[in-house]
Design a protein around this motif. Sequence first.
Motif, PDB file in Angstrom:
ATOM      1  N   GLY A  61      25.871 -47.441  95.788  1.00  0.00           N
ATOM      2  CA  GLY A  61      25.801 -47.002  96.601  1.00  0.00           C
ATOM      3  C   GLY A  61      26.405 -45.912  96.952  1.00  0.00           C
ATOM      4  N   GLN A  62      26.962 -45.007  96.094  1.00  0.00           N
ATOM      5  CA  GLN A  62      27.822 -43.811  96.319  1.00  0.00           C
ATOM      6  C   GLN A  62      26.699 -43.255  95.519  1.00  0.00           C
ATOM      7  N   ALA A  63      25.771 -43.748  95.242  1.00  0.00           N
ATOM      8  CA  ALA A  63      24.176 -42.858  94.654  1.00  0.00           C
ATOM      9  C   ALA A  63      23.575 -42.746  95.316  1.00  0.00           C
ATOM     10  N   TYR A  64      23.489 -43.671  95.740  1.00  0.00           N
ATOM     11  CA  TYR A  64      22.038 -43.753  97.249  1.00  0.00           C
ATOM     12  C   TYR A  64      22.418 -42.953  98.037  1.00  0.00           C
ATOM     13  N   VAL A  65      23.171 -42.641  98.725  1.00  0.00           N
ATOM     14  CA  VAL A  65      24.062 -41.991  99.932  1.00  0.00           C
ATOM     15  C   VAL A  65      24.209 -40.908  99.708  1.00  0.00           C
ATOM     16  N   GLU A  66      24.471 -40.614  98.557  1.00  0.00           N
ATOM     17  CA  GLU A  66      24.148 -39.832  97.889  1.00  0.00           C
ATOM     18  C   GLU A  66      23.364 -38.075  98.266  1.00  0.00           C
ATOM     19  N   LYS A  67      22.031 -39.223  97.676  1.00  0.00           N
ATOM     20  CA  LYS A  67      21.045 -38.409  97.404  1.00  0.00           C
ATOM     21  C   LYS A  67      20.560 -38.827  99.080  1.00  0.00           C
ATOM     22  N   MET A  68      20.461 -39.094  99.522  1.00  0.00           N
ATOM     23  CA  MET A  68      20.157 -39.551 101.508  1.00  0.00           C
ATOM     24  C   MET A  68      20.384 -38.796 101.949  1.00  0.00           C
ATOM     25  N   LEU A 129      24.798 -71.037  97.659  1.00  0.00           N
ATOM     26  CA  LEU A 129      26.101 -71.959  98.922  1.00  0.00           C
ATOM     27  C   LEU A 129      27.376 -72.193  97.789  1.00  0.00           C
ATOM     28  N   ASP A 130      28.028 -72.147  97.975  1.00  0.00           N
ATOM     29  CA  ASP A 130      29.836 -72.520  97.845  1.00  0.00           C
ATOM     30  C   ASP A 130      29.352 -71.570  95.706  1.00  0.00           C
ATOM     31  N   ARG A 131      28.540 -70.867  96.178  1.00  0.00           N
ATOM     32  CA  ARG A 131      28.704 -70.569  93.749  1.00  0.00           C
ATOM     33  C   ARG A 131      29.515 -69.278  94.181  1.00  0.00           C
ATOM     34  N   CYS A 132      30.673 -69.144  94.801  1.00  0.00           N
ATOM     35  CA  CYS A 132      31.995 -68.248  94.787  1.00  0.00           C
ATOM     36  C   CYS A 132      31.499 -67.013  95.391  1.00  0.00           C
ATOM     37  N   HIS A 133      30.347 -66.406  96.646  1.00  0.00           N
ATOM     38  CA  HIS A 133      30.559 -65.479  97.045  1.00  0.00           C
ATOM     39  C   HIS A 133      29.828 -64.950  96.423  1.00  0.00           C
ATOM     40  N   LEU A 134      28.932 -65.405  94.818  1.00  0.00           N
ATOM     41  CA  LEU A 134      27.917 -64.400  94.522  1.00  0.00           C
ATOM     42  C   LEU A 134      27.300 -63.196  94.868  1.00  0.00           C
ATOM     43  N   TYR A 135      26.581 -63.626  96.374  1.00  0.00           N
ATOM     44  CA  TYR A 135      25.171 -63.154  96.413  1.00  0.00           C
ATOM     45  C   TYR A 135      26.036 -62.504  97.305  1.00  0.00           C
ATOM     46  N   THR A 136      26.686 -61.883  97.848  1.00  0.00           N
ATOM     47  CA  THR A 136      27.346 -61.188  99.105  1.00  0.00           C
ATOM     48  C   THR A 136      28.334 -59.816  98.136  1.00  0.00           C
ATOM     49  N   ALA A 137      28.635 -59.871  97.140  1.00  0.00           N
ATOM     50  CA  ALA A 137      29.744 -59.116  96.432  1.00  0.00           C
ATOM     51  C   ALA A 137      29.234 -57.777  96.404  1.00  0.00           C
ATOM     52  N   PHE A 138      27.798 -57.624  95.349  1.00  0.00           N
ATOM     53  CA  PHE A 138      27.152 -56.927  95.761  1.00  0.00           C
ATOM     54  C   PHE A 138      26.326 -55.609  96.795  1.00  0.00           C
ATOM     55  N   PRO A 139      26.218 -56.728  98.066  1.00  0.00           N
ATOM     56  CA  PRO A 139      26.547 -55.897  99.123  1.00  0.00           C
ATOM     57  C   PRO A 139      27.399 -55.162 100.004  1.00  0.00           C
ATOM     58  N   CYS A 140      28.629 -55.535  99.244  1.00  0.00           N
ATOM     59  CA  CYS A 140      29.833 -55.365 100.009  1.00  0.00           C
ATOM     60  C   CYS A 140      30.062 -54.021  98.721  1.00  0.00           C
ATOM     61  N   GLY A 141      29.865 -53.965  98.358  1.00  0.00           N
ATOM     62  CA  GLY A 141      29.805 -52.544  97.173  1.00  0.00           C
ATOM     63  C   GLY A 141      29.316 -52.318  97.296  1.00  0.00           C
ATOM     64  N   LEU A 142      27.609 -52.243  97.612  1.00  0.00           N
ATOM     65  CA  LEU A 142      27.250 -51.415  98.127  1.00  0.00           C
ATOM     66  C   LEU A 142      27.452 -50.910  99.428  1.00  0.00           C
ATOM     67  N   ILE A 143      28.120 -51.341 100.459  1.00  0.00           N
ATOM     68  CA  ILE A 143      28.408 -50.814 101.869  1.00  0.00           C
ATOM     69  C   ILE A 143      30.025 -49.983 101.421  1.00  0.00           C
ATOM     70  N   ARG A 144      30.631 -50.361 100.385  1.00  0.00           N
ATOM     71  CA  ARG A 144      32.205 -49.629 100.013  1.00  0.00           C
ATOM     72  C   ARG A 144      31.604 -48.241  99.318  1.00  0.00           C
ATOM     73  N   GLY A 145      30.402 -48.477  98.292  1.00  0.00           N
ATOM     74  CA  GLY A 145      30.448 -47.036  98.151  1.00  0.00           C
ATOM     75  C   GLY A 145      29.834 -46.582  98.478  1.00  0.00           C
ATOM     76  N   ALA A 146      28.682 -46.570 100.001  1.00  0.00           N
ATOM     77  CA  ALA A 146      27.947 -45.774 100.639  1.00  0.00           C
ATOM     78  C   ALA A 146      28.992 -44.933 101.829  1.00  0.00           C
ATOM     79  N   LEU A 147      29.959 -45.411 101.602  1.00  0.00           N
ATOM     80  CA  LEU A 147      31.540 -45.200 102.733  1.00  0.00           C
ATOM     81  C   LEU A 147      32.223 -44.620 101.805  1.00  0.00           C
ATOM     82  N   THR A 148      32.725 -44.228 100.702  1.00  0.00           N
ATOM     83  CA  THR A 148      33.348 -43.370 100.102  1.00  0.00           C
ATOM     84  C   THR A 148      32.919 -42.618  99.955  1.00  0.00           C
ATOM     85  N   ASN A 149      31.598 -42.503  99.460  1.00  0.00           N
ATOM     86  CA  ASN A 149      30.937 -41.327  98.867  1.00  0.00           C
ATOM     87  C   ASN A 149      30.826 -40.513 100.720  1.00  0.00           C
ATOM     88  N   LEU A 150      31.432 -40.565 101.949  1.00  0.00           N
ATOM     89  CA  LEU A 150      31.423 -39.693 103.282  1.00  0.00           C
ATOM     90  C   LEU A 150      32.634 -39.895 103.322  1.00  0.00           C
TER      91      LEU A 150
END
Lengths: 177, 177
Positions: A61-68, A129-150
């Motif tokens: 997220g950080q690297a991508y937003v930096e580039k964008m 489903l029920d797998r520790c939310h493994l599938y949303t951890a990456f997108p949450c990080g992606l958003i957090r990284g994007a915001l941090t870079n901004l």
Amino acid sequence: AATADSGIPAAGAEVAFQFLHSELVSFLLREQLQGGGGGPATVQQCRAQLSKLETMGFRVGQAYVEKMTKDLPRFRDDLEIVKFLCKDFWASLFKKQVDNLKTNHQGVYVVIDEKFSLLVPMARGKQYLDRCHLYTAFPCGLIRGALTNLGLRAIVTAEVEELPRVKFQIQLVQHSA
Amino acid sequence: AATADSGIPAAGAEVAFQFLHSELVSFLLREQLQGGGGGPATVQQCRAQLSKLETMGFRVGQAYVEKMTKDLPRFRDDLEIVKFLCKDFWASLFKKQVDNLKTNHQGVYVVIDEKFSLLVPMARGKQYLDRCHLYTAFPCGLIRGALTNLGLRAIVTAEVEELPRVKFQIQLVQHSA
């Protein structure tokens, strides 16, 4: 039969990005199952895998937003940044904008995507489903990284009731200056 | 300042795909260094990490080509498949075609990309060179997965002398029928 000039609708790199994310989750899931001897994962094991995914998302997220944004003027305020995330960032990565953005005007933003691209490959099976939310951890990080870079520090969490609909909650952390 | 309508040149999902691949390599590299106590990785450790990356590439390649070709007519022969890989597959994932394709007409194809998109983020630092070819394992798997989905079994290897130039060698495995 097929050449680059034949006008085939290309699948598009965003699909490859989806598949790679999906593989990454499967990979960490397998690793967890192997490590856990086949039994249900412990909370500690879940946290470790979540943290790995979140970190990878954050960096991407950080690297991508930096580039964008490297040639864009500075944003005026927090709301403008979050809007940029929900429109341009989302459209460029996921080929659609978010479906709904709400805010309490006190630093909390709720973002809803009815058909979140990164969860589409997983929506076929219920095994995630029920797998520790493994599938949303990456997108949450992606958003957090994007915001941090901004320039915005935030806590980002996600809720999924039915794949591929997802609700992200972004809680901005007050600046100490 | 920036909205979805403002015509900002979006970074594009292929860039996110690059960054995610780059993160994945870094992640496995860190995992290896932690596991190895900081010393140089053993051959066995290298092989394990290479195999993980190759497998992920293979699965992504399979799924992606499946999606790309589902409405296309069958290919006539091996050469047509390899050409599809070098033109359409490459263009859709990496935003360019390969720079050179050679064959000995006996099942060996050499594909050269002078600026291979997945290696661009790594071309900045030298720290990846000599690292067990960690950075080419995923692309080799990607190509092998794509070819497998199109009916061709192959051994795919890569050579990098100077990042981001890469030479892939595809050796088709004879069909036993």
